[in-house]
Scaffold this motif. Structure first.
Motif, PDB file in Angstrom:
ATOM      1  N   PRO A 254       2.641  17.600  -3.064  1.00  9.60           N
ATOM      2  CA  PRO A 254       1.776  18.766  -2.776  1.00  9.60           C
ATOM      3  C   PRO A 254       2.149  19.476  -1.482  1.00  9.60           C
ATOM      4  CG  PRO A 254       0.641  16.732  -2.229  1.00  9.60           C
ATOM      5  CD  PRO A 254       1.946  16.323  -2.847  1.00  9.60           C
ATOM      6  N   PHE A 255       2.977  18.829  -0.651  1.00 11.76           N
ATOM      7  CA  PHE A 255       3.296  19.422   0.649  1.00 11.76           C
ATOM      8  C   PHE A 255       4.481  20.387   0.543  1.00 11.76           C
ATOM      9  CE2 PHE A 255       1.241  15.399   1.784  1.00 11.76           C
ATOM     10  CZ  PHE A 255       0.250  15.882   2.617  1.00 11.76           C
TER      11      PHE A 255
ATOM     12  N   LEU B 274      -9.373  17.944   5.413  1.00 13.47           N
ATOM     13  CA  LEU B 274      -8.931  17.031   4.364  1.00 13.47           C
ATOM     14  C   LEU B 274      -9.977  15.956   4.037  1.00 13.47           C
ATOM     15  CD1 LEU B 274      -6.634  16.156   2.503  1.00 13.47           C
ATOM     16  CD2 LEU B 274      -5.625  14.894   4.412  1.00 13.47           C
ATOM     17  N   PHE B 275     -10.681  15.454   5.055  1.00 13.62           N
ATOM     18  CA  PHE B 275     -11.484  14.244   4.849  1.00 13.62           C
ATOM     19  C   PHE B 275     -12.999  14.447   4.971  1.00 13.62           C
ATOM     20  CE2 PHE B 275      -7.379  12.403   6.267  1.00 13.62           C
ATOM     21  CZ  PHE B 275      -7.106  11.650   5.148  1.00 13.62           C
TER      22      PHE B 275
ATOM     23  N   PHE C 184      -6.027  21.318  -1.886  1.00 13.11           N
ATOM     24  CA  PHE C 184      -5.818  20.589  -3.128  1.00 13.11           C
ATOM     25  C   PHE C 184      -6.104  19.092  -2.960  1.00 13.11           C
ATOM     26  CE2 PHE C 184      -2.772  17.934  -5.495  1.00 13.11           C
ATOM     27  CZ  PHE C 184      -3.228  18.171  -6.783  1.00 13.11           C
ATOM     28  N   LEU C 185      -5.600  18.509  -1.859  1.00  9.77           N
ATOM     29  CA  LEU C 185      -5.748  17.060  -1.642  1.00  9.77           C
ATOM     30  C   LEU C 185      -7.189  16.667  -1.361  1.00  9.77           C
ATOM     31  CD1 LEU C 185      -2.542  16.409   0.495  1.00  9.77           C
ATOM     32  CD2 LEU C 185      -3.004  15.564  -1.810  1.00  9.77           C
TER      33      LEU C 185
ATOM     34  N   ILE D  28     -11.123   5.964   1.084  1.00  7.52           N
ATOM     35  CA  ILE D  28     -10.537   6.966   1.983  1.00  7.52           C
ATOM     36  C   ILE D  28      -9.378   6.359   2.774  1.00  7.52           C
ATOM     37  CG2 ILE D  28     -11.005   8.448   3.965  1.00  7.52           C
ATOM     38  CD1 ILE D  28     -13.854   8.756   2.964  1.00  7.52           C
ATOM     39  N   ALA D  29      -9.565   5.112   3.236  1.00  5.24           N
ATOM     40  CA  ALA D  29      -8.489   4.444   3.973  1.00  5.24           C
ATOM     41  C   ALA D  29      -7.255   4.271   3.105  1.00  5.24           C
ATOM     42  CB  ALA D  29      -8.980   3.085   4.477  1.00  5.24           C
ATOM     43  N   VAL D  30      -7.464   3.894   1.848  1.00  4.61           N
ATOM     44  CA  VAL D  30      -6.323   3.751   0.934  1.00  4.61           C
ATOM     45  C   VAL D  30      -5.657   5.108   0.697  1.00  4.61           C
ATOM     46  CG1 VAL D  30      -5.666   3.169  -1.438  1.00  4.61           C
ATOM     47  CG2 VAL D  30      -7.266   1.702  -0.194  1.00  4.61           C
ATOM     48  N   GLY D  31      -6.463   6.151   0.531  1.00  2.00           N
ATOM     49  CA  GLY D  31      -5.912   7.487   0.338  1.00  2.00           C
ATOM     50  C   GLY D  31      -5.101   7.943   1.536  1.00  2.00           C
TER      51      GLY D  31
END
Length: 497
Positions: free
Chosen positions: A228-229, A299-300, A411-412, A428-431
């Motif tokens: 996506p980047f 993003l988060f 998107f992310l 979230i940590a895994v992502g």
């Protein structure tokens, strides 16, 4: 058309080169450009030599004043033995392929009876807009010139910043039908030859009908099409392109596109702006740190909201969780559905604002942001807290200076919300770890995308999280793999101290 004429026409089509007979050449031109109502054939007699001639061009792609004043007038009225046309650039060709390409490119072709070569005259003059302020990359202190849709003008805009013979250009034609010219610019004594070779190889491998804009070119030559980047910087600013050239990078100009591509690039390059280098370094460093902070918020933040409300509410202070509970009292949806609903609405409003004319787009933004948001809260569809989260996320995404990186973050955000709704903070940590691993393994033109963080290159950190004083940054970024690393010698104020 009689059968004899048809036979002559078929024979003419098979000829690779032009004939010495003007009538045969005009018949061939008429055949090749059948269905071209804008094809102009001006037959006349050259005044000085009394030879029959014809000038062929496409009306919509040619500068008519140049044709009349610089070509036809000397040939029709000068009595010199060798009449001269006032065209800065013309060449002689005898192949139909070259002459056809020249006419389609906006040039005029002069056929003279008895000659086995035709003259290609540079009379290009298609409609084009004037140079204006960049629309997407606004700058407070930078130049107010943006690229246009003509490749030669874009090259000239960059040349004004770097007037040196070391600024090289390689032209590659792409597209079987479009014949789009891609100009590859680089500094011959700085840019890495291996990257040039790889870039040239990737562009020459493209086998399509046509390349319409720089975005299409980037998609064909990038290292990882599923990431996506963005793997190339797309800019509409000549000063930004010149700055990247001086760092040892390559600029790709697609004729017909108002944006150029820059590569190889790194992740941190998308957080740099041309204004950073025209502002005092302390202020520029503060703004750059703000951009990184905004990146994580954009993003988060919605994912963190979902995780905290759904799973990890024990970490929320008691007074705050009571306030949130009161706000969500009438909301019938779970936090994930509430967030998805608001984020999709925000994306729709953003797209509507872009597609509509500017005055109407602003109205849509006001209506969406205030009226719909307020109405949704009063109707109990979403909570006040959710509106604050979505608004903060939108503002944070606007702070990112590069549109493509901002789009990637938008998107992310959605997969992050999904994983947070299933696994909470752990998700979230895994992502986050997945994203870091992806950025470390990603490459741009075979160079590490995560540089100077992974691999670690401390020398480049002077222009990563902060923007150090310019007189300290004596070397070019190692991540652009320049041949000549030294950028400047001893300068003030260090040498004066």
């Amino acid at each position: 058309m009689s059968s004899q004429e048809e036979q002559q026409l078929q024979e003419a089509k098979q000829l690779p080169t032009i004939s010495s007979n003007l009538a045969d050449n005009l018949m061939q031109i008429t055949s090749l450009f059948e269905g071209f109502p804008d094809l102009v054939i001006r037959e006349f007699t050259i005044q000085s030599t009394r030879k029959a001639a014809a000038l062929v061009y496409l009306g919509g792609l040619t500068d008519k004043n140049s044709v009349n004043n610089n070509v036809l007038e000397p040939l029709l009225f000068q009595l010199n033995i060798n009449p001269t046309v006032s065209i800065s650039h013309f060449i002689s060709e005898n192949t139909w392929d070259a002459l056809t390409a020249a006419i389609l490119g906006g040039n005029s072709v002069l056929f003279v009876n008895g000659h086995t070569e035709a003259s290609i005259l540079d009379t290009q003059g298609w409609p084009q807009r004037s140079i204006e302020d960049p629309q997407i990359e606004a700058s407070l202190k930078g130049a107010h010139q943006g690229f246009v849709e003509t490749g030669s003008q874009n090259i000239a805009l960059i040349r004004r910043y770097i007037p040196t013979v070391d600024l090289k250009i390689k032209e590659i034609t792409v597209g079987a039908r479009g014949n789009t010219t891609v100009s590859l610019m680089y500094l011959g004594d700085i840019a890495q030859p291996k990257i040039l070779e790889e870039l040239e190889k990737r562009i020459r491998k493209i086998d399509v009908d046509a390349i319409i804009n720089a975005g299409e070119l980037g998609e064909f030559i990038e290292d990882n099409p599923f990431s996506p980047f963005p793997q190339f910087i797309s800019t509409e600013r000549p000063d930004s392109a010149a700055s990247q050239l001086l760092q040892g990078r390559f600029v790709m100009i697609v004729d017909g596109s108002p944006n150029v591509l820059i590569g190889p690039t790194t992740f941190v390059s998308f957080f740099q702006s041309i204004d950073d280098y025209s502002t005092r370094w302390l202020i520029a460093s503060f703004i750059r740190v703000t951009r990184y902070f905004a990146f994580f918020i954009a993003l988060f933040l919605p994912a963190i909201y979902i995780a905290l409300i759904s799973y990890n509410y024990v970490v929320i202070p008691i007074k705050l969780i009571i306030s949130i509970g009161e706000s969500r009292e009438r909301v019938p949806f779970p936090p994930f559905a509430e967030a998805i609903l608001m984020e999709i609405t925000l994306e729709m409003l953003r797209e509507a604002g872009i597609r509509l004319p500017a005055p109407i787009g602003q109205t849509v933004g006001i209506v969406g942001g205030i009226v719909i948001g307020q109405a949704a809260v009063q109707a109990g569809i979403v909570s006040n807290i959710m509106v604050i989260v979505v608004a903060s996320t939108a503002i944070a995404s606007f702070i990112l200076p590069n549109y493509d990186m901002g789009a990637a973050v938008r998107f992310l955000r959605f997969p992050m919300m999904i994983i947070a709704s299933i696994f909470g903070i752990v998700g979230i940590a895994v992502g986050l770890m997945t994203l870091i691993i992806h950025l470390i393994t990603l490459k741009s033109l075979d160079t590490p995308y995560g540089s100077p963080l992974a691999p670690v290159r401390f020398v480049d950190w002077k222009d990563t999280f902060i923007r150090a004083p310019l007189w300290i940054m004596k070397k070019r970024p190692v991540s652009s793999v320049p041949v000549q690393l030294q950028r400047q010698g001893p300068t003030q104020p260090e040498e004066n101290t």
